[in-house]
Design a protein around this motif. Structure first.
Motif, PDB file in Angstrom:
ATOM      1  N   PRO A  19      52.241 -12.048  33.627  1.00 55.29           N
ATOM      2  CA  PRO A  19      50.972 -12.195  34.358  1.00 55.29           C
ATOM      3  C   PRO A  19      50.056 -10.980  34.241  1.00 55.29           C
ATOM      4  CG  PRO A  19      52.832 -11.934  35.867  1.00 55.29           C
ATOM      5  CD  PRO A  19      53.404 -12.160  34.517  1.00 55.29           C
ATOM      6  N   ALA A  20      50.607  -9.765  34.278  1.00 56.03           N
ATOM      7  CA  ALA A  20      49.776  -8.569  34.174  1.00 56.03           C
ATOM      8  C   ALA A  20      49.112  -8.488  32.801  1.00 56.03           C
ATOM      9  CB  ALA A  20      50.606  -7.317  34.434  1.00 56.03           C
ATOM     10  N   ALA A  21      49.896  -8.729  31.753  1.00 56.21           N
ATOM     11  CA  ALA A  21      49.335  -8.711  30.403  1.00 56.21           C
ATOM     12  C   ALA A  21      48.308  -9.825  30.223  1.00 56.21           C
ATOM     13  CB  ALA A  21      50.452  -8.852  29.376  1.00 56.21           C
ATOM     14  N   GLY A  22      48.516 -10.963  30.882  1.00 55.30           N
ATOM     15  CA  GLY A  22      47.550 -12.057  30.793  1.00 55.30           C
ATOM     16  C   GLY A  22      46.204 -11.670  31.391  1.00 55.30           C
ATOM     17  N   LEU A  23      46.229 -10.979  32.534  1.00 52.06           N
ATOM     18  CA  LEU A  23      44.983 -10.524  33.154  1.00 52.06           C
ATOM     19  C   LEU A  23      44.254  -9.534  32.260  1.00 52.06           C
ATOM     20  CD1 LEU A  23      46.219  -9.991  36.828  1.00 52.06           C
ATOM     21  CD2 LEU A  23      44.599 -11.729  36.053  1.00 52.06           C
ATOM     22  N   ILE A  24      45.000  -8.619  31.655  1.00 48.90           N
ATOM     23  CA  ILE A  24      44.394  -7.618  30.778  1.00 48.90           C
ATOM     24  C   ILE A  24      43.822  -8.273  29.531  1.00 48.90           C
ATOM     25  CG2 ILE A  24      44.880  -5.590  29.358  1.00 48.90           C
ATOM     26  CD1 ILE A  24      46.983  -4.800  31.444  1.00 48.90           C
ATOM     27  N   SER A  25      44.560  -9.228  28.968  1.00 50.71           N
ATOM     28  CA  SER A  25      44.085  -9.924  27.773  1.00 50.71           C
ATOM     29  C   SER A  25      42.808 -10.716  28.061  1.00 50.71           C
ATOM     30  CB  SER A  25      45.178 -10.865  27.251  1.00 50.71           C
ATOM     31  OG  SER A  25      44.715 -11.620  26.147  1.00 50.71           O
ATOM     32  N   ASP A  26      42.767 -11.422  29.187  1.00 47.79           N
ATOM     33  CA  ASP A  26      41.562 -12.182  29.545  1.00 47.79           C
ATOM     34  C   ASP A  26      40.365 -11.257  29.729  1.00 47.79           C
ATOM     35  OD1 ASP A  26      43.064 -14.471  29.462  1.00 47.79           O
ATOM     36  OD2 ASP A  26      43.352 -14.610  31.633  1.00 47.79           O
ATOM     37  N   LEU A  27      40.591 -10.101  30.371  1.00 48.72           N
ATOM     38  CA  LEU A  27      39.506  -9.137  30.547  1.00 48.72           C
ATOM     39  C   LEU A  27      39.014  -8.630  29.201  1.00 48.72           C
ATOM     40  CD1 LEU A  27      37.758  -7.275  32.349  1.00 48.72           C
ATOM     41  CD2 LEU A  27      39.668  -5.647  32.346  1.00 48.72           C
ATOM     42  N   TRP A  29      39.043 -10.187  26.314  1.00 51.07           N
ATOM     43  CA  TRP A  29      38.252 -11.213  25.632  1.00 51.07           C
ATOM     44  C   TRP A  29      36.875 -11.357  26.262  1.00 51.07           C
ATOM     45  CZ3 TRP A  29      38.898 -12.702  20.982  1.00 51.07           C
ATOM     46  CH2 TRP A  29      40.185 -12.774  20.421  1.00 51.07           C
ATOM     47  N   ARG A  30      36.802 -11.271  27.591  1.00 50.42           N
ATOM     48  CA  ARG A  30      35.483 -11.343  28.234  1.00 50.42           C
ATOM     49  C   ARG A  30      34.604 -10.190  27.770  1.00 50.42           C
ATOM     50  NH1 ARG A  30      38.687 -12.987  32.656  1.00 50.42           N
ATOM     51  NH2 ARG A  30      38.652 -10.913  33.628  1.00 50.42           N
ATOM     52  N   MET A  31      35.173  -8.980  27.709  1.00 47.23           N
ATOM     53  CA  MET A  31      34.403  -7.833  27.226  1.00 47.23           C
ATOM     54  C   MET A  31      34.010  -8.016  25.767  1.00 47.23           C
ATOM     55  SD  MET A  31      36.241  -4.497  28.910  1.00 47.23           S
ATOM     56  CE  MET A  31      35.994  -4.082  30.639  1.00 47.23           C
ATOM     57  N   PHE A  32      34.910  -8.560  24.972  1.00 48.76           N
ATOM     58  CA  PHE A  32      34.627  -8.766  23.549  1.00 48.76           C
ATOM     59  C   PHE A  32      33.411  -9.662  23.356  1.00 48.76           C
ATOM     60  CE2 PHE A  32      35.101 -11.457  19.781  1.00 48.76           C
ATOM     61  CZ  PHE A  32      35.158 -10.503  18.782  1.00 48.76           C
ATOM     62  N   TRP A  33      33.370 -10.796  24.061  1.00 48.28           N
ATOM     63  CA  TRP A  33      32.269 -11.732  23.865  1.00 48.28           C
ATOM     64  C   TRP A  33      30.968 -11.198  24.452  1.00 48.28           C
ATOM     65  CZ3 TRP A  33      32.898 -14.815  20.143  1.00 48.28           C
ATOM     66  CH2 TRP A  33      34.140 -15.398  19.877  1.00 48.28           C
ATOM     67  N   VAL A  34      31.019 -10.568  25.615  1.00 48.20           N
ATOM     68  CA  VAL A  34      29.791 -10.040  26.223  1.00 48.20           C
ATOM     69  C   VAL A  34      29.215  -8.911  25.389  1.00 48.20           C
ATOM     70  CG1 VAL A  34      28.847  -8.814  28.216  1.00 48.20           C
ATOM     71  CG2 VAL A  34      30.372 -10.756  28.566  1.00 48.20           C
ATOM     72  N   TYR A  35      30.042  -7.907  25.092  1.00 43.67           N
ATOM     73  CA  TYR A  35      29.534  -6.762  24.336  1.00 43.67           C
ATOM     74  C   TYR A  35      29.261  -7.125  22.880  1.00 43.67           C
ATOM     75  CZ  TYR A  35      30.911  -4.039  28.408  1.00 43.67           C
ATOM     76  OH  TYR A  35      31.017  -3.543  29.681  1.00 43.67           O
ATOM     77  N   GLY A  36      30.009  -8.098  22.356  1.00 44.30           N
ATOM     78  CA  GLY A  36      29.731  -8.574  21.006  1.00 44.30           C
ATOM     79  C   GLY A  36      28.361  -9.225  20.915  1.00 44.30           C
ATOM     80  N   ILE A  79      28.545  -5.725  36.266  1.00 50.32           N
ATOM     81  CA  ILE A  79      29.389  -6.925  36.294  1.00 50.32           C
ATOM     82  C   ILE A  79      30.748  -6.636  35.660  1.00 50.32           C
ATOM     83  CG2 ILE A  79      29.647  -9.266  35.391  1.00 50.32           C
ATOM     84  CD1 ILE A  79      26.622  -9.590  35.652  1.00 50.32           C
ATOM     85  N   MET A  80      30.756  -5.943  34.523  1.00 53.28           N
ATOM     86  CA  MET A  80      32.014  -5.622  33.860  1.00 53.28           C
ATOM     87  C   MET A  80      32.858  -4.656  34.697  1.00 53.28           C
ATOM     88  SD  MET A  80      32.432  -7.267  30.961  1.00 53.28           S
ATOM     89  CE  MET A  80      31.925  -8.657  31.975  1.00 53.28           C
ATOM     90  N   LEU A  81      32.187  -3.722  35.386  1.00 52.53           N
ATOM     91  CA  LEU A  81      32.912  -2.794  36.255  1.00 52.53           C
ATOM     92  C   LEU A  81      33.587  -3.544  37.395  1.00 52.53           C
ATOM     93  CD1 LEU A  81      33.694   0.017  37.277  1.00 52.53           C
ATOM     94  CD2 LEU A  81      31.461   0.132  38.423  1.00 52.53           C
TER      95      LEU A  81
END
Length: 308
Positions: A19-27, A29-36, A79-81
């Motif tokens: 679960p911890a790694a899942g939360l980090i991975s989802d975060l 990907w969200r950063m990847f798409w937004v900043y991308g 928002i990212m913070l």
């Protein structure tokens, strides 16, 4: 970029198994798409500016610069913070099913199960689906503890304990490593985390808590004698045989996946090479080379290999 195409990704945070790694991975990907998206828009505007005709007055005024260059980026960062702080808050569990204490040395990990009375080295065993509280401390310089597929990393400090909560959702062997440069052979300081089904973990604890039976085979008895007469017992513990504290506990060495804190796969040939000259394999570690006769070395390897 090609390293991301690896079929087996033991150190990838993008292949979560808890679960911890899942939360980090989802975060991530969200950063990847937004900043991308921001990156693509910025490059597009730059290209348009390069090919645009020169004007006496700018085509876009101060309002556009303020909105696109200050207001929107500031909003995205806020928002990212908030999203990052939310994820960090969920990484600290409020309950635990198992308590494991990990002590980092130069350059290996000591693993203790206080409630179960078990000590191991460079290999951690946990039950699947259980929240494990890791109590982390260093015996020397600063190290760190990281199992990428299960969660984030945590520094291991020499003056007080830090904590990390991890849970494995799938049985398997997970790679862990020290990510804080600690000089010397820092790159060869790793460990394995083995996630068992609950009933298999219970059997492992029951077996690990008991001293290994004394060998009855003369060849293994010779290996045990070589262990003591060769000075191995001054640094290493084998439950019921010796109580050395400078080196890793060897009570369960035969069943481990690796040798030298993840440096070598654990097999009979590598074990013999490690005993004979560990400095040739992991320079700077605390274990000196041995000068055993071939027959004694062979018996010692077989004796240690039987401890599992």
């Amino acid at each position: 970029m090609l390293t991301g195409c690896e079929v087996e990704r033991p150190h990838s945070i993008l292949d979560p198994a808890g679960p911890a790694a899942g939360l980090i991975s989802d975060l991530w990907w969200r950063m990847f798409w937004v900043y991308g998206l921001v990156f693509v828009i910025t490059l597009t505007l730059l290209v348009l500016a390069l090919f645009a005709r020169r004007r006496e007055s700018p085509a876009l005024g101060f309002r556009f610069v303020f909105v696109a260059g200050i207001a929107i980026p500031a909003l995205i960062m806020v928002i990212m913070l908030v999203d990052t702080l939310r994820v960090m808050g969920h990484l600290h569990a409020t309950s635990e099913d198992l308590h494991v204490q990990v002590i980092s040395h130069h350059w290996w990990f000591e693993v203790q199960y206080p409630e179960q009375g078990v000590t191991d080295a460079n290999e951690i065993h946990v039950p699947v689906g259980s929240m494990v509280r890791f109590e982390l401390i260093s015996d020397g310089v600063m190290h760190s503890f990281w199992v990428p597929r299960l969660g984030g990393k945590r520094d291991m400090l020499p003056d007080y304990y830090t904590e990390l909560y991890l849970q494995a959702d799938e049985p398997g062997v997970y790679h862990g490593t020290c990510t804080e440069y600690c000089a010397g052979v820092h790159a060869l300081m790793g460990f394995r985390l083995v996630a068992h089904e609950p009933e298999d973990f219970a059997r492992w604890v029951e077996k690990a808590a008991e001293p290994p039976p004394a060998p009855t085979d003369p060849h293994l008895q010779r290996g045990r004698e070589a262990f003591m007469s060769g000075g191995c017992g001054a640094c290493h513990t084998i439950k019921g045989v010796s109580r050395g504290t400078m080196g890793p506990d060897l009570t369960l060495i035969g069943g481990r996946h690796t040798l030298g804190a993840g440096t070598l796969d654990n097999n009979r040939g590598n074990l013999a090479g490690w005993i004979a000259n560990p400095q040739a394999i992991k320079p700077g570690n605390m274990m000196p080379k041995s000068y055993l006769e071939p027959e004694d070395l062979n018996a010692l390897v077989d004796y240690l290999w039987s401890l599992q």
